[in-house]
Design a protein around this motif. Structure first.
Motif, short mmCIF file in Angstrom:
data_model
loop_
_atom_site.label_atom_id
_atom_site.label_comp_id
_atom_site.label_asym_id
_atom_site.label_seq_id
_atom_site.Cartn_x
_atom_site.Cartn_y
_atom_site.Cartn_z
N GLN A 106 0.80 -1.22 0.00
CA GLN A 106 0.00 0.00 0.00
C GLN A 106 0.84 1.28 0.00
N GLU A 107 1.81 1.37 0.90
CA GLU A 107 2.53 2.63 1.08
C GLU A 107 4.02 2.42 0.80
N PRO A 108 4.51 2.86 -0.36
CA PRO A 108 5.90 2.60 -0.72
C PRO A 108 6.92 3.23 0.23
N MET A 109 6.57 4.34 0.89
CA MET A 109 7.54 4.98 1.78
C MET A 109 7.84 4.10 2.99
N THR A 110 6.86 3.32 3.44
CA THR A 110 7.10 2.43 4.58
C THR A 110 7.46 1.02 4.12
N SER A 111 7.16 0.67 2.87
CA SER A 111 7.47 -0.67 2.38
C SER A 111 8.90 -0.78 1.88
N LEU A 112 9.47 0.33 1.41
CA LEU A 112 10.86 0.34 0.97
C LEU A 112 11.76 0.63 2.17
N SER A 113 12.93 0.01 2.18
CA SER A 113 13.88 0.25 3.26
C SER A 113 14.47 1.65 3.13
N PRO A 114 14.43 2.46 4.19
CA PRO A 114 14.96 3.82 4.10
C PRO A 114 16.48 3.88 4.13
N VAL A 115 17.15 2.77 4.48
CA VAL A 115 18.61 2.79 4.63
C VAL A 115 19.33 2.05 3.51
N HIS A 116 18.59 1.62 2.49
CA HIS A 116 19.19 0.96 1.33
C HIS A 116 18.77 1.69 0.06
N THR A 117 19.64 1.74 -0.90
CA THR A 117 19.33 2.42 -2.15
C THR A 117 18.31 1.62 -2.94
N ILE A 118 17.67 2.30 -3.88
CA ILE A 118 16.70 1.65 -4.75
C ILE A 118 17.37 0.50 -5.52
N GLY A 119 18.57 0.77 -6.04
CA GLY A 119 19.27 -0.25 -6.80
C GLY A 119 19.57 -1.49 -5.99
N ASP A 120 20.01 -1.29 -4.74
CA ASP A 120 20.32 -2.44 -3.89
C ASP A 120 19.08 -3.26 -3.57
N GLN A 121 17.95 -2.60 -3.34
CA GLN A 121 16.74 -3.32 -2.96
C GLN A 121 16.18 -4.14 -4.12
N PRO A 161 14.94 6.01 -0.97
CA PRO A 161 13.51 6.30 -1.17
C PRO A 161 13.11 7.73 -0.85
N HIS A 162 13.70 8.34 0.18
CA HIS A 162 13.29 9.70 0.55
C HIS A 162 13.70 10.74 -0.49
N GLN A 163 14.57 10.34 -1.42
CA GLN A 163 15.01 11.26 -2.46
C GLN A 163 14.11 11.21 -3.69
N LEU A 164 13.10 10.34 -3.66
CA LEU A 164 12.20 10.17 -4.80
C LEU A 164 10.83 10.74 -4.48
N SER A 165 10.11 11.14 -5.51
CA SER A 165 8.73 11.58 -5.35
C SER A 165 7.83 10.38 -5.07
N GLY A 166 6.59 10.64 -4.68
CA GLY A 166 5.66 9.55 -4.41
C GLY A 166 5.42 8.68 -5.61
N GLY A 167 5.30 9.31 -6.79
CA GLY A 167 5.10 8.53 -8.00
C GLY A 167 6.28 7.65 -8.35
N LEU A 168 7.51 8.17 -8.17
CA LEU A 168 8.70 7.38 -8.45
C LEU A 168 8.87 6.25 -7.44
N ARG A 169 8.53 6.51 -6.18
CA ARG A 169 8.60 5.42 -5.19
C ARG A 169 7.64 4.29 -5.56
N GLN A 170 6.45 4.65 -6.03
CA GLN A 170 5.50 3.62 -6.44
C GLN A 170 6.03 2.87 -7.65
N ARG A 171 6.66 3.56 -8.58
CA ARG A 171 7.25 2.89 -9.74
C ARG A 171 8.39 1.97 -9.31
N ALA A 172 9.16 2.39 -8.30
CA ALA A 172 10.23 1.54 -7.79
C ALA A 172 9.67 0.27 -7.18
#
Length: 337
Positions: A106-121, A161-172
């Motif tokens: 539901q919520e990409p900001m809480t579903s993605l790890s804040p301490v790992h990069t998008i590429g690593d995840q 994740p915090h460096q991305l917009s809401g739309g980009l986090r959802q795309r990630a």
């Protein structure tokens, strides 16, 4: 029709708490064909997400599957396996989860790890399920990010994740879910907290990727507009039960269950001029520890009611026309589904 990719039979998932038992998923049956989109709709707390977590075997410690089957056909296998019977922490479900069945939470900001990069995840999922090197996984991550519409995908790999917009986090999140080309994608409120323009882009993206990968989608949402845009069939849930199901056109034009009728009447329709105020569903969702016997919607129902609405044996799901099922005493003359 071909054999279903996923078939759920009489699934029951209960929470066991100090205050009592909550029947979060109560005798749910549904199926999803390869390549189709099934919409699962209902108010918050009706059991939609718990159905998804049961499929993924991601239930909290206080919950467990107490009955039913979750039959899933894996790639290259003719006989399905029952996910309800596999070890939720075992190697088999770990191989399926994220690989053949993936989920957009539901919520990409809480579903993605804040301490790992998008590429690593995203790369971690590819390495885990496809057994490739870190360098190969990184290149495949760039490819999947480009597919989901990331501009300058290679430069975005090392962002958090915090460096991305809401739309980009959802795309990630979608990129991570699709990184291993799953047979089934479970999308739980994929457009929550996004503005309407980004919502439209995400939905169009999901449709395009579905055609590319020929994957099935279980779309969980309370937004009937999203269902009308995306789903070929719809199942309506209330208090852990499927109360109506059928193809999307039938459900929208000939809703039968009073709850489905209430949902549609309380939803504004673009381009349709309302003749008055929207009609809300009266009352509120019952206390999950004290669900009324018989039909749980009975206290809120505007339709004429019968004594059988309170039957302790419950209300059966009946097929009132080919492919159209409803759980309501108004249709007791129809044959059981």
């Amino acid at each position: 029709m071909s054999q279903p990719l996923l078939e759920i039979r009489n699934l029951r998932t209960h929470f066991f708490t100090p205050d009592g038992i909550v029947r979060a998923v109560d005798d749910v049956s549904l199926e999803i064909q390869p390549g189709e989109t099934l919409g699962l709709v209902g108010e918050s707390g009706c059991g939609k997400s718990m159905t998804a977590y049961s499929i993924m075997r991601l239930l909290p410690r206080s919950a467990r599957i107490v009955g039913g089957q979750i039959l899933f056909r894996r790639r290259g296998q003719t006989e399905p396996i029952d996910l309800a019977r596999v070890d939720p922490g075992g190697d088999l479900i770990r191989d399926i989860r994220g690989n053949e069945i993936a989920m957009v939470f539901q919520e990409p900001m809480t579903s993605l790890s804040p301490v790992h990069t998008i590429g690593d995840q995203i790369g971690e999922a590819i390495q885990l399920h496809q057994g490739v090197s870190r360098a190969v996984a990184r290149e495949r991550t760039v490819e999947i990010l480009e597919r989901v519409g990331f501009a300058a995908a290679r430069q975005r790999l090392d962002q958090y994740p915090h460096q991305l917009s809401g739309g980009l986090r959802q795309r990630a999140m979608i990129a991570m879910a699709l990184s291993c080309h799953p047979s089934l994608l479970i999308a739980d409120e994929p457009t929550t907290a996004l503005d309407v323009t980004i919502q439209a882009q995400i939905l169009e993206l999901m449709k395009d990727l579905q055609q590319q990968f020929h994957m099935a989608i279980l779309l969980i949402t309370h937004n009937l507009g999203v269902i009308a845009e995306m789903a070929s069939r719809v199942a309506v849930m209330y208090m852990g039960k499927i109360v109506e199901s059928g193809d999307t056109r039938t459900i929208f034009h000939r809703p039968l269950h009073p709850y489905t009728v209430g949902l549609l009447r309380s939803t504004p329709r673009p381009g349709v001029r309302a003749e008055g105020d929207l009609t809300p569903i009266p009352g509120s969702v019952p206390d999950p520890f004290a669900v009324p016997s018989g039909c749980a919607f009975y206290p809120r129902c505007r339709a004429r009611t019968r004594p059988s609405c309170r039957s302790p044996e419950g209300i059966p799901l009946r097929e009132v026309e080919p492919g159209h099922f409803v759980r309501c005493t108004l249709y007791d003359d129809a044959r059981p589904g």
